[in-house]
Design an enzyme around this catalytic site. Structure first.
Site, mmCIF file in Angstrom:
data_model
loop_
_atom_site.group_PDB
_atom_site.id
_atom_site.type_symbol
_atom_site.label_atom_id
_atom_site.label_comp_id
_atom_site.label_asym_id
_atom_site.label_seq_id
_atom_site.Cartn_x
_atom_site.Cartn_y
_atom_site.Cartn_z
ATOM 1 C CG HIS A 101 -1.719 -1.024 1.607
ATOM 2 N ND1 HIS A 101 -1.290 -2.165 2.220
ATOM 3 C CD2 HIS A 101 -3.066 -1.167 1.447
ATOM 4 C CE1 HIS A 101 -2.317 -2.982 2.412
ATOM 5 N NE2 HIS A 101 -3.410 -2.400 1.954
ATOM 6 C CG ASP A 104 1.827 -0.929 3.366
ATOM 7 O OD1 ASP A 104 1.058 -0.577 4.271
ATOM 8 O OD2 ASP A 104 1.528 -1.763 2.482
ATOM 9 C CG ASP A 338 -3.160 -9.746 3.418
ATOM 10 O OD1 ASP A 338 -2.596 -9.281 4.421
ATOM 11 O OD2 ASP A 338 -4.147 -9.214 2.888
HETATM 12 C C1 XUL Z 1 -7.429 -6.618 4.690
HETATM 13 C C2 XUL Z 1 -6.650 -7.029 3.503
HETATM 14 C C3 XUL Z 1 -5.827 -5.978 2.865
HETATM 15 C C4 XUL Z 1 -5.747 -6.082 1.378
HETATM 16 C C5 XUL Z 1 -5.037 -4.939 0.714
HETATM 17 O O1 XUL Z 1 -8.242 -7.607 5.205
HETATM 18 O O2 XUL Z 1 -6.665 -8.169 3.125
HETATM 19 O O3 XUL Z 1 -4.562 -6.026 3.438
HETATM 20 O O4 XUL Z 1 -5.102 -7.255 0.989
HETATM 21 O O5 XUL Z 1 -5.569 -3.709 1.033
HETATM 22 CO CO CO Z 2 -5.662 -9.183 1.608
#
Ligand code: XUL
Ligand code: CO
Length: 443
Positions: A101, A104, A338
């Site tokens: 992002h 970040d 993630d």
């Molecule tokens: C939140 C999530 C985010 C997205 C990117 O649940 O998964 O981190 O992957 O904004």
């Molecule tokens: Co995500």
């Protein structure tokens, strides 16, 4: 530049007998499976936010992990230290991609022009590192959910000024994604939803989200972005109800607004389970609609109703995920972890253990899914299950060459139809177990 993870060397594949905690037991990047190396099947990515920014804070307690990487937090020196740490980390694990992002990467300033300057500076540095190491960008995105201005959403906000701000962040994040050669651009609608319908014009909000996405596509294409845009569905959290509830809902929205040619789905395992589906379900829904783009590889805890973002350890889930991915002919994106280490796993070593777990789990998933496909019993069972539609009246139904009246006449003449053939779920589950655990009798 000093090594940051100096007590950890490059993680190697040592095989399933190894007891070395800092080795891969199953992920063997050069092993060829179904004509492609594991590395090609599994384009793994590091999520900048969890791995380099999240320090274990939760609703009830402050940081447990120290991710200052030798610099003062909130400074550009720290932003650079995160780049150094991130690239060393990815190189040591053989991770080829990262996702980010905007916020970040640098500390956000009050003025977006200043934030953008910082982003230009840090991405120059990231680009140098990418050229040095060959590490690539999987996707970029804009964080349009943390800052208080986004309390009512970004595209779905009630404030035209906030909408402008969201547009500015998307524009910049697209510029950066193109600069870094990213394969994709993600929209995760964290606050695109509502808390109560008493204050919400749902139709207007959804139309505005589509307007923002259309402008993003137009701008992205105008600056040479050739990759995929992704919606990452999630049903709730932080909002009570989020518009991109699940893959089916997001696909319907994309089609309704003519965005389906530019967008695919980024399926996150823990989001699918929050929506009351299996991970495999949302992968299948995306795949059968030609929209399986990328994966946020994590797992939730089914006893908890929130997004725990755990590193994947569930080999059954990973197997069924890889079964869907192989059947769909692979991903245009990749497998972004993630995921975050648990709050009590706060050491640098834990970060490596977490990725080793995730990468080995998906390697096992790939091996097992290949075995299921090569074994063929499951696929041929499914094929056979619909065989009544291959000939006779079944064939006519599929070809569209019959009518309700003809079918009704056939039914009236037949008396009671025979029961459909057995679904044999338990037999099929035992095939999966046999395939997953064959070889154990050698013990
Ligand atoms: C939140 C999530 C985010 C997205 C990117 O649940 O998964 O981190 O992957 O904004
Ligand atoms: Co995500």
């Amino acid at each position: 530049m000093a090594e940051i993870f100096s007590n950890i060397s490059r993680i190697k594949y040592e095989g399933s007998d190894s007891k070395n905690p800092l080795s891969f037991k199953y992920y063997d990047p050069d092993r060829v499976i179904m004509g492609k190396t594991m590395r090609e099947h599994l384009p793994f990515a590091m999520a900048w936010w969890h791995n380099l920014c999240a320090c274990g804070t939760d609703m009830f307690g402050r940081d447990t992990a120290d991710k200052s990487f030798g610099a003062e937090k909130g400074t550009m020196a720290h932003a650079k230290a995160k780049v150094d740490a991130g690239f060393e980390f990815m190189q040591k694990l053989g991770i080829e991609y990262f996702c980010f992002h905007d916020v970040d990467l640098v500390p956000e300033a009050d003025d977006i022009k200043e934030t953008n300057k910082r982003l230009d500076e840090i991405t120059d540095y990231i680009l140098e590192k990418m050229n040095e190491t060959g590490i690539k960008c999987l996707w970029g995105t804009a964080n349009m959910f943390s800052n208080p201005r986004f309390m009512n959403g970004a595209g779905s906000t009630n404030s035209a000024d906030v909408f402008c701000f969201a547009a500015a962040q998307i524009k910049k994040a697209l510029d950066l994604t193109v600069k870094l050669g990213g394969k994709g651009y993600v929209f995760w609608g964290g606050r695109e939803g509502y808390e109560t319908l008493l204050n919400t014009d749902m139709k207007f909000e959804q139309e505005n989200i589509a307007r923002l996405m259309k402008m993003a596509v137009d701008y992205g294409r105008s600056i040479g972005f050739k990759g995929d845009f992704y919606i990452e569905p999630k049903p709730k959290e932080p909002m009570k109800h989020q518009y991109d509830f699940d893959a089916a809902t997001a696909i319907g929205f994309l089609r309704q607004h003519g965005l389906d040619k530019d967008f695919k789905i980024n399926v996150e395992a823990n989001h699918a389970t929050l929506a009351g589906h299996t991970f495999q379900h949302d992968l299948r829904v995306s795949a059968i609609n030609g929209m399986l783009g990328s994966i946020d590889a994590n797992q939730g805890d089914l006893l908890l109703g929130w997004d725990t973002d755990e590193f994947p350890s569930n080999v059954y889930e990973a197997t069924m995920c890889m079964y869907e991915v192989l059947k769909a002919g692979g991903l245009t994106g990749g497998f972004n972890f993630d995921a975050k280490t648990r709050r009590p796993s706060y050491t640098a070593e834990d970060m490596f253990h977490a990725f080793i777990l995730g990468m080995d789990t998906f390697a096992l998933g790939l091996i097992n899914a290949t075995k299921i496909i090569e074994d063929g019993r499951i696929d041929s069972f499914v094929e056979e299950r619909y065989s009544s539609f291959k000939a006779g009246i079944g064939k006519k139904i599929v070809e569209g060459s019959t009518t309700l009246t003809e079918l009704a006449t056939i039914a009236e003449d037949m008396g009671a139809p025979a029961l459909p053939s057995s679904g044999k779920q338990e037999y099929l589950q035992s095939i999966v177990n046999q395939i997953l655990f064959s070889g154990l009798e050698a013990l």
